[in-house]
Design a protein around this motif. Structure first.
Motif, PDB file in Angstrom:
ATOM      1  N   PHE A  55       0.880  -1.235  -0.028  1.00 47.04           N
ATOM      2  CA  PHE A  55       0.074   0.136  -0.090  1.00 47.04           C
ATOM      3  C   PHE A  55       0.972   1.268   0.042  1.00 47.04           C
ATOM      4  CE2 PHE A  55      -3.040  -3.357   1.508  1.00 47.04           C
ATOM      5  CZ  PHE A  55      -4.322  -2.785   1.004  1.00 47.04           C
ATOM      6  N   ASP A  56      -0.125   2.825  -0.479  1.00 51.05           N
ATOM      7  CA  ASP A  56       0.794   3.650  -1.047  1.00 51.05           C
ATOM      8  C   ASP A  56       0.807   4.210  -0.172  1.00 51.05           C
ATOM      9  OD1 ASP A  56       2.878   2.521  -2.823  1.00 51.05           O
ATOM     10  OD2 ASP A  56       1.203   2.111  -4.418  1.00 51.05           O
ATOM     11  N   ALA A  57       0.928   5.128   0.578  1.00 49.47           N
ATOM     12  CA  ALA A  57       0.175   6.679   1.123  1.00 49.47           C
ATOM     13  C   ALA A  57      -0.044   7.526   0.298  1.00 49.47           C
ATOM     14  CB  ALA A  57       1.162   7.012   2.358  1.00 49.47           C
TER      15      ALA A  57
ATOM     16  N   TYR B 245      -4.457   7.821  -8.351  1.00 50.57           N
ATOM     17  CA  TYR B 245      -4.218   6.688  -6.852  1.00 50.57           C
ATOM     18  C   TYR B 245      -5.855   6.236  -6.696  1.00 50.57           C
ATOM     19  CZ  TYR B 245      -3.407   5.579  -2.305  1.00 50.57           C
ATOM     20  OH  TYR B 245      -2.898   4.974  -0.724  1.00 50.57           O
TER      21      TYR B 245
ATOM     22  N   HIS C 164      -3.128   2.182  -3.770  1.00 49.11           N
ATOM     23  CA  HIS C 164      -1.908   2.395  -4.719  1.00 49.11           C
ATOM     24  C   HIS C 164      -1.350   3.261  -5.722  1.00 49.11           C
ATOM     25  CE1 HIS C 164      -2.386  -2.085  -4.182  1.00 49.11           C
ATOM     26  NE2 HIS C 164      -3.515  -2.779  -3.904  1.00 49.11           N
ATOM     27  N   LEU C 165      -0.179   4.289  -5.467  1.00 47.23           N
ATOM     28  CA  LEU C 165      -0.263   5.073  -6.273  1.00 47.23           C
ATOM     29  C   LEU C 165       0.071   4.905  -7.798  1.00 47.23           C
ATOM     30  CD1 LEU C 165       0.812   8.248  -6.722  1.00 47.23           C
ATOM     31  CD2 LEU C 165       3.266   7.266  -6.054  1.00 47.23           C
TER      32      LEU C 165
END
Length: 345
Positions: A32-34, A150, A154-155
Protein backbone atom coordinates in the motif's frame (compact mmCIF):
# COMPACT_ATOMS: atom_id res chain seq x y z
CA UNK A 1 -31.71 23.36 -15.38
CA UNK A 2 -29.10 23.12 -18.11
CA UNK A 3 -28.63 19.87 -19.94
CA UNK A 4 -25.74 17.78 -18.67
CA UNK A 5 -25.38 15.71 -21.79
CA UNK A 6 -21.86 14.58 -22.49
CA UNK A 7 -19.93 16.71 -25.01
CA UNK A 8 -19.06 13.74 -27.20
CA UNK A 9 -18.05 13.82 -30.83
CA UNK A 10 -20.33 11.91 -33.13
CA UNK A 11 -19.12 10.92 -36.56
CA UNK A 12 -19.69 7.67 -38.46
CA UNK A 13 -16.04 7.62 -39.50
CA UNK A 14 -14.74 7.83 -35.93
CA UNK A 15 -15.33 4.88 -33.66
CA UNK A 16 -15.47 5.12 -29.89
CA UNK A 17 -13.09 2.84 -27.98
CA UNK A 18 -14.37 -0.67 -27.52
CA UNK A 19 -15.78 -1.40 -24.04
CA UNK A 20 -13.15 -2.58 -21.60
CA UNK A 21 -13.46 -5.94 -19.91
CA UNK A 22 -14.29 -5.87 -16.23
CA UNK A 23 -11.19 -5.70 -14.05
CA UNK A 24 -10.17 -9.09 -12.63
CA UNK A 25 -10.73 -8.95 -8.85
CA UNK A 26 -7.96 -11.52 -8.31
CA UNK A 27 -5.12 -9.03 -8.08
CA UNK A 28 -1.69 -9.59 -6.56
CA UNK A 29 -1.17 -8.27 -3.05
CA UNK A 30 0.71 -5.08 -3.77
CA UNK A 31 2.19 -2.93 -1.01
CA UNK A 32 0.00 0.00 0.00
CA UNK A 33 1.15 3.52 -0.86
CA UNK A 34 0.36 6.56 1.25
CA UNK A 35 -1.98 8.93 -0.56
CA UNK A 36 -0.01 12.01 -1.75
CA UNK A 37 -1.00 15.42 -0.43
CA UNK A 38 -0.78 16.73 -4.01
CA UNK A 39 0.52 15.63 -7.42
CA UNK A 40 1.85 18.25 -9.82
CA UNK A 41 -0.33 17.92 -12.95
CA UNK A 42 0.78 16.61 -16.33
CA UNK A 43 0.30 19.30 -18.99
CA UNK A 44 -0.26 19.12 -22.74
CA UNK A 45 2.07 20.60 -25.33
CA UNK A 46 0.40 22.71 -28.03
CA UNK A 47 0.66 21.27 -31.54
CA UNK A 48 -0.89 22.44 -34.80
CA UNK A 49 -1.42 18.90 -36.17
CA UNK A 50 -2.76 15.78 -34.51
CA UNK A 51 -0.34 12.82 -34.20
CA UNK A 52 -1.02 9.57 -36.04
CA UNK A 53 -0.53 5.93 -35.17
CA UNK A 54 -1.91 3.35 -32.78
CA UNK A 55 0.20 4.69 -29.89
CA UNK A 56 -2.17 7.63 -29.48
CA UNK A 57 -5.64 7.95 -28.01
CA UNK A 58 -7.83 11.06 -28.16
CA UNK A 59 -10.28 12.97 -25.97
CA UNK A 60 -12.29 16.17 -26.22
CA UNK A 61 -10.40 19.25 -24.97
CA UNK A 62 -12.43 20.92 -22.23
CA UNK A 63 -12.58 24.65 -21.57
CA UNK A 64 -12.67 25.05 -17.79
CA UNK A 65 -10.52 24.76 -14.68
CA UNK A 66 -8.06 21.91 -14.27
CA UNK A 67 -8.62 20.33 -10.86
CA UNK A 68 -7.79 17.14 -8.99
CA UNK A 69 -10.45 15.46 -6.85
CA UNK A 70 -8.94 13.79 -3.78
CA UNK A 71 -11.13 11.14 -2.15
CA UNK A 72 -9.47 10.57 1.22
CA UNK A 73 -10.36 8.74 4.45
CA UNK A 74 -10.98 12.10 6.15
CA UNK A 75 -13.08 13.61 3.38
CA UNK A 76 -12.98 15.20 -0.07
CA UNK A 77 -10.52 17.81 -1.37
CA UNK A 78 -10.72 19.56 -4.75
CA UNK A 79 -7.41 21.19 -5.65
CA UNK A 80 -6.71 23.65 -8.48
CA UNK A 81 -3.75 23.34 -10.81
CA UNK A 82 -1.85 25.68 -8.48
CA UNK A 83 -2.64 23.55 -5.41
CA UNK A 84 -5.35 25.76 -3.88
CA UNK A 85 -8.27 24.09 -2.11
CA UNK A 86 -11.52 24.86 -3.95
CA UNK A 87 -13.68 22.16 -2.35
CA UNK A 88 -16.13 24.78 -1.11
CA UNK A 89 -16.43 26.33 -4.59
CA UNK A 90 -17.64 23.05 -6.17
CA UNK A 91 -20.07 21.53 -3.65
CA UNK A 92 -21.95 19.33 -6.14
CA UNK A 93 -18.69 17.80 -7.40
CA UNK A 94 -17.58 17.15 -3.81
CA UNK A 95 -20.92 15.49 -3.02
CA UNK A 96 -20.70 13.34 -6.14
CA UNK A 97 -17.19 12.25 -5.11
CA UNK A 98 -18.53 11.12 -1.72
CA UNK A 99 -21.22 9.11 -3.47
CA UNK A 100 -18.76 7.16 -5.64
CA UNK A 101 -18.23 4.65 -2.86
CA UNK A 102 -14.45 4.63 -3.31
CA UNK A 103 -12.20 4.28 -0.25
CA UNK A 104 -9.38 6.42 -1.64
CA UNK A 105 -8.60 7.91 -5.04
CA UNK A 106 -7.17 10.91 -6.86
CA UNK A 107 -8.99 11.84 -10.06
CA UNK A 108 -7.41 14.23 -12.56
CA UNK A 109 -9.74 16.20 -14.80
CA UNK A 110 -11.51 19.43 -15.65
CA UNK A 111 -14.33 21.31 -13.93
CA UNK A 112 -16.62 22.82 -16.57
CA UNK A 113 -20.07 24.30 -17.11
CA UNK A 114 -21.87 22.93 -20.15
CA UNK A 115 -24.02 24.90 -22.55
CA UNK A 116 -27.34 23.62 -23.90
CA UNK A 117 -25.47 21.67 -26.60
CA UNK A 118 -23.24 19.86 -24.12
CA UNK A 119 -20.12 21.95 -24.85
CA UNK A 120 -17.89 23.33 -22.12
CA UNK A 121 -18.25 27.12 -21.75
CA UNK A 122 -15.46 28.95 -19.89
CA UNK A 123 -17.42 32.21 -19.65
CA UNK A 124 -20.39 30.37 -18.11
CA UNK A 125 -18.06 28.72 -15.59
CA UNK A 126 -16.63 32.10 -14.63
CA UNK A 127 -20.10 33.56 -14.18
CA UNK A 128 -21.17 30.62 -12.04
CA UNK A 129 -18.20 31.31 -9.73
CA UNK A 130 -18.91 35.04 -9.51
CA UNK A 131 -16.06 36.22 -11.74
CA UNK A 132 -12.41 36.67 -10.83
CA UNK A 133 -12.03 36.98 -7.07
CA UNK A 134 -15.68 36.03 -6.62
CA UNK A 135 -16.73 33.96 -3.64
CA UNK A 136 -19.75 32.30 -5.23
CA UNK A 137 -20.03 28.51 -5.32
CA UNK A 138 -20.83 26.75 -8.59
CA UNK A 139 -23.62 24.20 -8.40
CA UNK A 140 -23.67 23.95 -12.21
CA UNK A 141 -20.11 22.69 -12.60
CA UNK A 142 -19.46 19.14 -13.83
CA UNK A 143 -16.13 17.36 -13.34
CA UNK A 144 -14.91 15.30 -16.31
CA UNK A 145 -12.29 12.83 -15.08
CA UNK A 146 -9.64 11.81 -17.61
CA UNK A 147 -7.03 10.15 -15.41
CA UNK A 148 -6.68 8.13 -12.22
CA UNK A 149 -3.52 8.84 -10.22
CA UNK A 150 -4.21 6.96 -7.00
CA UNK A 151 -6.70 4.21 -6.24
CA UNK A 152 -7.49 1.94 -3.34
CA UNK A 153 -4.10 2.41 -1.64
CA UNK A 154 -1.97 2.24 -4.77
CA UNK A 155 -0.10 5.12 -6.45
CA UNK A 156 -0.59 4.76 -10.22
CA UNK A 157 1.70 7.46 -11.63
CA UNK A 158 4.26 4.85 -12.73
CA UNK A 159 1.57 2.78 -14.44
CA UNK A 160 0.82 3.06 -18.16
CA UNK A 161 -2.06 5.32 -19.23
CA UNK A 162 -3.92 2.37 -20.76
CA UNK A 163 -4.04 0.66 -17.35
CA UNK A 164 -5.02 3.85 -15.51
CA UNK A 165 -7.84 4.42 -17.98
CA UNK A 166 -8.99 0.81 -17.56
CA UNK A 167 -9.36 1.30 -13.81
CA UNK A 168 -10.98 4.73 -14.22
CA UNK A 169 -13.53 3.38 -16.70
CA UNK A 170 -14.42 0.52 -14.34
CA UNK A 171 -16.08 2.73 -11.76
CA UNK A 172 -17.05 5.85 -13.78
CA UNK A 173 -18.44 4.38 -17.01
CA UNK A 174 -22.08 5.40 -17.31
CA UNK A 175 -21.86 8.14 -14.66
CA UNK A 176 -24.08 11.12 -15.59
CA UNK A 177 -24.01 13.37 -12.51
CA UNK A 178 -21.56 16.01 -11.36
CA UNK A 179 -18.66 13.60 -11.96
CA UNK A 180 -18.44 11.97 -15.38
CA UNK A 181 -15.91 10.10 -17.49
CA UNK A 182 -14.04 11.94 -20.23
CA UNK A 183 -14.56 9.48 -23.06
CA UNK A 184 -11.67 8.19 -25.15
CA UNK A 185 -12.24 8.21 -28.90
CA UNK A 186 -10.37 6.05 -31.39
CA UNK A 187 -9.85 7.20 -34.93
CA UNK A 188 -7.78 9.38 -37.23
CA UNK A 189 -6.60 12.50 -35.40
CA UNK A 190 -7.09 14.86 -38.34
CA UNK A 191 -10.67 13.67 -38.92
CA UNK A 192 -11.37 13.89 -35.21
CA UNK A 193 -10.12 17.49 -35.12
CA UNK A 194 -12.34 18.38 -38.06
CA UNK A 195 -15.33 16.84 -36.29
CA UNK A 196 -14.50 18.82 -33.14
CA UNK A 197 -14.37 22.00 -35.22
CA UNK A 198 -17.75 21.28 -36.80
CA UNK A 199 -19.27 20.84 -33.33
CA UNK A 200 -17.83 24.14 -32.12
CA UNK A 201 -15.58 22.44 -29.56
CA UNK A 202 -12.35 23.79 -28.07
CA UNK A 203 -10.17 21.10 -29.66
CA UNK A 204 -8.78 17.64 -28.89
CA UNK A 205 -6.17 16.12 -26.60
CA UNK A 206 -3.87 13.32 -27.77
CA UNK A 207 -2.19 11.03 -25.23
CA UNK A 208 0.42 8.32 -25.56
CA UNK A 209 -1.24 5.09 -24.46
CA UNK A 210 1.89 3.64 -22.83
CA UNK A 211 3.06 6.81 -21.08
CA UNK A 212 3.41 7.06 -17.32
CA UNK A 213 2.02 10.10 -15.53
CA UNK A 214 4.77 12.73 -15.64
CA UNK A 215 4.27 16.26 -14.31
CA UNK A 216 4.83 19.24 -16.62
CA UNK A 217 4.86 19.43 -20.43
CA UNK A 218 6.74 16.28 -21.42
CA UNK A 219 5.18 15.62 -24.83
CA UNK A 220 3.25 12.56 -23.60
CA UNK A 221 0.11 14.68 -23.91
CA UNK A 222 -0.58 17.02 -26.83
CA UNK A 223 -3.34 19.61 -27.36
CA UNK A 224 -4.60 20.53 -30.81
CA UNK A 225 -7.01 23.46 -30.82
CA UNK A 226 -9.77 24.34 -33.24
CA UNK A 227 -9.51 28.00 -32.27
CA UNK A 228 -6.40 29.48 -30.72
CA UNK A 229 -6.90 30.44 -27.09
CA UNK A 230 -4.22 31.73 -24.74
CA UNK A 231 -3.81 33.72 -21.52
CA UNK A 232 -2.49 37.29 -21.76
CA UNK A 233 -1.77 39.94 -19.15
CA UNK A 234 -4.00 43.03 -19.13
CA UNK A 235 -1.89 46.22 -19.08
CA UNK A 236 -4.72 48.76 -19.32
CA UNK A 237 -7.77 49.76 -21.31
CA UNK A 238 -9.00 52.29 -23.84
CA UNK A 239 -11.71 54.56 -22.51
CA UNK A 240 -14.97 54.88 -24.43
CA UNK A 241 -17.86 57.29 -24.02
CA UNK A 242 -19.99 55.12 -26.28
CA UNK A 243 -19.40 51.56 -25.07
CA UNK A 244 -21.49 50.49 -22.10
CA UNK A 245 -19.29 50.14 -19.05
CA UNK A 246 -16.82 52.75 -20.28
CA UNK A 247 -14.30 50.32 -21.80
CA UNK A 248 -13.69 50.32 -25.53
CA UNK A 249 -10.99 47.63 -25.46
CA UNK A 250 -8.48 45.93 -23.18
CA UNK A 251 -4.75 46.33 -23.80
CA UNK A 252 -2.92 43.00 -23.77
CA UNK A 253 0.68 41.84 -23.42
CA UNK A 254 2.64 38.58 -23.45
CA UNK A 255 5.90 37.59 -21.82
CA UNK A 256 9.10 38.20 -23.76
CA UNK A 257 12.08 37.19 -21.65
CA UNK A 258 11.95 39.27 -18.48
CA UNK A 259 9.75 41.94 -20.08
CA UNK A 260 6.24 42.38 -21.43
CA UNK A 261 5.47 42.70 -25.14
CA UNK A 262 2.32 44.41 -26.40
CA UNK A 263 0.16 42.08 -28.53
CA UNK A 264 -2.78 44.37 -29.32
CA UNK A 265 -6.21 44.94 -27.84
CA UNK A 266 -9.52 43.13 -27.54
CA UNK A 267 -12.85 44.93 -27.80
CA UNK A 268 -15.34 42.09 -28.21
CA UNK A 269 -16.57 39.22 -26.07
CA UNK A 270 -17.43 41.06 -22.85
CA UNK A 271 -20.90 42.10 -21.80
CA UNK A 272 -21.80 45.33 -20.01
CA UNK A 273 -21.50 43.66 -16.60
CA UNK A 274 -18.04 42.35 -17.57
CA UNK A 275 -16.94 45.83 -18.69
CA UNK A 276 -18.13 47.45 -15.45
CA UNK A 277 -16.28 44.90 -13.33
CA UNK A 278 -13.14 45.15 -15.46
CA UNK A 279 -13.08 48.95 -15.26
CA UNK A 280 -13.49 48.84 -11.48
CA UNK A 281 -10.61 46.38 -11.07
CA UNK A 282 -8.31 48.13 -13.56
CA UNK A 283 -8.94 51.56 -12.04
CA UNK A 284 -7.74 50.20 -8.70
CA UNK A 285 -4.57 48.99 -10.46
CA UNK A 286 -4.05 52.23 -12.42
CA UNK A 287 -0.49 53.46 -12.88
CA UNK A 288 1.20 56.30 -14.79
CA UNK A 289 4.04 53.96 -15.83
CA UNK A 290 2.79 51.56 -18.54
CA UNK A 291 4.12 47.98 -18.46
CA UNK A 292 4.76 48.27 -22.21
CA UNK A 293 5.72 51.46 -24.10
CA UNK A 294 2.65 53.06 -25.70
CA UNK A 295 0.88 56.39 -25.92
CA UNK A 296 -2.69 57.48 -26.41
CA UNK A 297 -5.07 60.15 -25.15
CA UNK A 298 -7.77 57.73 -24.05
CA UNK A 299 -5.54 55.00 -22.62
CA UNK A 300 -5.59 54.09 -18.94
CA UNK A 301 -2.61 51.98 -17.88
CA UNK A 302 -2.72 49.36 -15.14
CA UNK A 303 -0.27 47.23 -13.23
CA UNK A 304 0.22 43.84 -14.99
CA UNK A 305 -1.88 41.77 -12.59
CA UNK A 306 -5.07 40.57 -14.29
CA UNK A 307 -4.82 37.57 -16.64
CA UNK A 308 -7.40 37.32 -19.45
CA UNK A 309 -8.23 34.27 -21.54
CA UNK A 310 -8.48 35.31 -25.20
CA UNK A 311 -9.71 33.54 -28.33
CA UNK A 312 -7.99 34.67 -31.54
CA UNK A 313 -7.52 33.60 -35.14
CA UNK A 314 -3.79 34.08 -35.54
CA UNK A 315 -1.08 36.74 -35.54
CA UNK A 316 -0.40 39.78 -37.70
CA UNK A 317 3.04 40.36 -39.17
CA UNK A 318 3.80 42.89 -36.42
CA UNK A 319 2.99 40.44 -33.62
CA UNK A 320 -0.57 41.47 -32.75
CA UNK A 321 -3.58 39.20 -32.22
CA UNK A 322 -6.00 38.78 -35.14
CA UNK A 323 -9.76 38.78 -34.46
CA UNK A 324 -9.34 38.61 -30.69
CA UNK A 325 -12.34 37.90 -28.43
CA UNK A 326 -12.45 38.12 -24.63
CA UNK A 327 -13.50 34.93 -22.78
CA UNK A 328 -12.95 35.86 -19.13
CA UNK A 329 -10.36 36.44 -16.41
CA UNK A 330 -8.32 33.58 -15.01
CA UNK A 331 -8.21 33.11 -11.26
CA UNK A 332 -4.79 33.56 -9.67
CA UNK A 333 -5.27 30.19 -7.95
CA UNK A 334 -5.72 28.54 -11.35
CA UNK A 335 -1.98 29.08 -11.92
CA UNK A 336 -2.59 29.96 -15.56
CA UNK A 337 0.49 30.45 -17.72
CA UNK A 338 0.68 33.78 -19.56
CA UNK A 339 1.61 33.37 -23.23
CA UNK A 340 5.36 33.65 -23.74
CA UNK A 341 7.21 34.54 -26.93
CA UNK A 342 10.22 32.33 -27.60
CA UNK A 343 13.51 34.04 -28.41
CA UNK A 344 13.17 33.23 -32.09
CA UNK A 345 9.62 34.62 -32.32
Amino acid sequence: MRSRSKPLLRDDQIAKSAPRKTRDPAQPNLPFDAIPDRIEPALALLRSKAPSGSDWTFEVKFDGYRVAVHIEPNGIRILTRGGHDWTSRFPTIAEAARDLGVGSAILDGEAVVLDNRGRSDFSALQRSLGGRGGKRVSTEAVFFAFDLLYFDGHLLTNTELSVRRHLLTDFLDGATGAIQLSEEVDGDGDKLLETARSHGLEGIIAKNRESKYRSGRTGDWLKIKCVQSESFIVVGYEQSSVARGGIGSLLLAARHGNEWKYVGSVGTGFKERDAIDLKRMLDKLATKSPAVPMQGKRLVFSQPTLIAEIDFRGWTTDGHLRHASYKGLREKQDNASVYEFLNEE
